[in-house]
Design a protein around this motif. Structure first.
Motif, PDB file in Angstrom:
ATOM      1  N   ASN A 154      -9.325  -4.280   7.665  1.00 39.94           N
ATOM      2  CA  ASN A 154     -10.573  -4.530   8.391  1.00 39.94           C
ATOM      3  C   ASN A 154     -11.801  -4.012   7.642  1.00 39.94           C
ATOM      4  O   ASN A 154     -12.929  -4.252   8.084  1.00 39.94           O
ATOM      5  CB  ASN A 154     -10.518  -3.910   9.787  1.00 39.94           C
ATOM      6  N   ARG A 155     -11.605  -3.344   6.524  1.00 37.74           N
ATOM      7  CA  ARG A 155     -12.741  -2.845   5.742  1.00 37.74           C
ATOM      8  C   ARG A 155     -13.511  -4.013   5.138  1.00 37.74           C
ATOM      9  O   ARG A 155     -12.940  -5.031   4.770  1.00 37.74           O
ATOM     10  CB  ARG A 155     -12.261  -1.934   4.616  1.00 37.74           C
ATOM     11  N   LYS A 156     -14.804  -3.808   4.987  1.00 34.47           N
ATOM     12  CA  LYS A 156     -15.653  -4.852   4.401  1.00 34.47           C
ATOM     13  C   LYS A 156     -15.264  -5.160   2.960  1.00 34.47           C
ATOM     14  O   LYS A 156     -15.450  -6.285   2.507  1.00 34.47           O
ATOM     15  CB  LYS A 156     -17.122  -4.445   4.469  1.00 34.47           C
ATOM     16  N   THR A 157     -14.721  -4.182   2.258  1.00 32.23           N
ATOM     17  CA  THR A 157     -14.369  -4.394   0.854  1.00 32.23           C
ATOM     18  C   THR A 157     -13.040  -5.109   0.672  1.00 32.23           C
ATOM     19  O   THR A 157     -12.754  -5.617  -0.413  1.00 32.23           O
ATOM     20  CB  THR A 157     -14.283  -3.049   0.097  1.00 32.23           C
ATOM     21  N   PHE A 158     -12.215  -5.162   1.720  1.00 32.24           N
ATOM     22  CA  PHE A 158     -10.903  -5.789   1.602  1.00 32.24           C
ATOM     23  C   PHE A 158     -11.073  -7.307   1.588  1.00 32.24           C
ATOM     24  O   PHE A 158     -11.937  -7.843   2.290  1.00 32.24           O
ATOM     25  CB  PHE A 158      -9.988  -5.380   2.765  1.00 32.24           C
ATOM     26  N   ALA A 214      -5.314  -7.190  -6.590  1.00 30.13           N
ATOM     27  CA  ALA A 214      -6.551  -6.824  -7.290  1.00 30.13           C
ATOM     28  C   ALA A 214      -7.296  -5.734  -6.519  1.00 30.13           C
ATOM     29  O   ALA A 214      -7.828  -4.785  -7.126  1.00 30.13           O
ATOM     30  CB  ALA A 214      -7.431  -8.060  -7.474  1.00 30.13           C
ATOM     31  N   TRP A 215      -7.344  -5.847  -5.195  1.00 31.72           N
ATOM     32  CA  TRP A 215      -8.026  -4.837  -4.383  1.00 31.72           C
ATOM     33  C   TRP A 215      -7.332  -3.484  -4.526  1.00 31.72           C
ATOM     34  O   TRP A 215      -7.987  -2.456  -4.683  1.00 31.72           O
ATOM     35  CB  TRP A 215      -8.068  -5.274  -2.918  1.00 31.72           C
ATOM     36  N   ARG A 219      -7.163   1.593  -4.709  1.00 32.97           N
ATOM     37  CA  ARG A 219      -6.068   2.519  -4.387  1.00 32.97           C
ATOM     38  C   ARG A 219      -4.987   2.460  -5.465  1.00 32.97           C
ATOM     39  O   ARG A 219      -3.830   2.193  -5.180  1.00 32.97           O
ATOM     40  CB  ARG A 219      -5.468   2.166  -3.033  1.00 32.97           C
ATOM     41  N   PRO A 220      -5.365   2.723  -6.711  1.00 35.02           N
ATOM     42  CA  PRO A 220      -4.395   2.552  -7.797  1.00 35.02           C
ATOM     43  C   PRO A 220      -3.131   3.434  -7.652  1.00 35.02           C
ATOM     44  O   PRO A 220      -2.078   3.044  -8.119  1.00 35.02           O
ATOM     45  CB  PRO A 220      -5.191   2.918  -9.049  1.00 35.02           C
ATOM     46  N   LEU A 254       0.818  -1.219   0.000  1.00 39.18           N
ATOM     47  CA  LEU A 254       0.000   0.000   0.000  1.00 39.18           C
ATOM     48  C   LEU A 254       0.852   1.268   0.000  1.00 39.18           C
ATOM     49  O   LEU A 254       0.363   2.342   0.296  1.00 39.18           O
ATOM     50  CB  LEU A 254      -0.931  -0.001   1.212  1.00 39.18           C
ATOM     51  N   GLY A 255       2.113   1.126  -0.301  1.00 43.13           N
ATOM     52  CA  GLY A 255       2.973   2.294  -0.418  1.00 43.13           C
ATOM     53  C   GLY A 255       3.732   2.624   0.846  1.00 43.13           C
ATOM     54  O   GLY A 255       4.165   3.753   1.028  1.00 43.13           O
TER      55      GLY A 255
END
Length: 66
Positions: free
Chosen positions: A26-30, A52-53, A58-59, A13-14
């Motif tokens: 912990n996000r529902k989308t992760f 992919a997420w 977070r491109p 994530l950088g």
């Protein structure tokens, strides 16, 4: 299948902090972790699912391809 732990996700994530990476994972989308190790205390994810997420959500923080 390559697995990644929280510290790997933070780097992907950088270079965010582990605390921030925990908030994001912990996000529902992760993606859900595929397993836990060390008596259920360490979550691990499929690297392809995390990649992919990141591409979708977070491109700008995409890690270099390894």
């Amino acid at each position: 299948m390559r697995l990644v732990a929280l510290s790997d996700v933070a780097e992907m994530l950088g270079g965010v902090s582990r605390t921030r990476a925990t908030e994001i994972t912990n996000r529902k989308t992760f993606p859900a972790p595929i397993d836990t190790v060390a008596s259920g205390k360490v979550r691990v994810w499929n690297r392809a699912d995390v990649d992919a997420w990141i591409r979708e959500h977070r491109p700008s923080q995409r890690a270099e391809e390894s």
